[in-house]
Write an enzyme that holds these catalytic residues in place. Structure first.
Site: not given
Length: 249
Positions: A135, A139
């Site tokens: 990611h 995040k």
């Protein structure tokens, strides 16, 4: 038939702003409220809301959903951070609101939901199984809710198939190189600039391997799943975990 009146909580974030646009463009839906982090949920009390879409941050989501359920508002949740303790507390609250539904969706991407479904099918046929998720560095949690949910489904499928622990001779891992372990499945999280969201689900047995990969390149990919959930949640009271329960798979 009147339109479904929808509130978006977390409307100024990346996901939330796209959700606002998607709801405004969707047939049969009406955007009734768009709340940011500084807006009080009390404004929803008299707003005649049918469904709320909760897209905030892990530290706020449980309190937000508890408020919405207490008002009998069906809720679609895309925020991660829902561990077993939080889910149990929510289920107990929903027992007192038998006509209210909540969907906790680890992922709204149709591709990601299908990848988890395919992984559950494959899990009983391979000796080894591991999950890698990648990611963007913004995040807030690791591993992702999608990766954790994937690992749980793989572990349950392996148990149903009568498989034991995956082979692993590791005796020393002082730095945690083998990753997190969720229900016996190793999960590895990468946070990398330039990435959005990817998951690789890796299976192996002697002489063969299978990799299932799903990539989402833009938050727009989550919008069809959110719209599907908003339209369906009114017919599914109680707690549901996973968008797959709203799809014909």
């Amino acid at each position: 038939m009147s339109a479904i009146r929808v509130a978006v909580i977390g409307a100024h974030g990346r996901m939330g702003s796209h959700a606002v646009e998607a709801i405004e463009a969707a047939d049969g839906l009406e955007l009734a409220a768009a709340l940011g982090s500084s807006d009080s949920l009390d404004s929803l009390t008299d707003a005649d809301i049918d469904v709320a879409v909760e897209l905030t941050v892990p530290k706020a989501t449980a309190d937000n959903v508890a408020f919405l359920v207490s008002r009998g508002i069906d809720t679609v949740v895309g925020t991660t951070g829902w561990d077993a303790q939080r889910l149990d507390a929510l289920e107990q609250q929903l027992a007192d609101q038998p006509n209210t539904g909540v969907l906790i969706a680890p992922n709204f991407s149709i591709g990601a939901v299908l990848a988890m479904h395919f992984a559950e099918i494959a899990a009983g046929y391979f000796d080894s199984a591991e999950v890698l998720e990648i990611h963007h560095p913004r995040k807030l949690d690791a591993p992702s809710g999608t990766a954790a949910h994937t690992a749980q489904r793989i572990a349950a499928a392996r148990q149903r198939a009568g498989l034991g622990p995956a082979p692993d001779a590791t005796e020393s891992d002082p730095d945690g190189a083998r990753g997190a372990v969720i229900d016996g499945i190793h999960v590895h999280a990468v946070r990398q600039a330039g990435m959005n969201a990817s998951e690789e689900i890796m299976f192996g047995s002697q002489g063969e391997a299978l990799t299932i990969r799903t990539d989402t390149f833009d938050t727009q990919a989550f919008m069809p799943g959110i719209i599907t959930a908003v339209r369906a949640i009114g017919d599914k009271p109680g707690l549901t975990v996973g968008l797959e329960h709203f799809l014909s798979i």
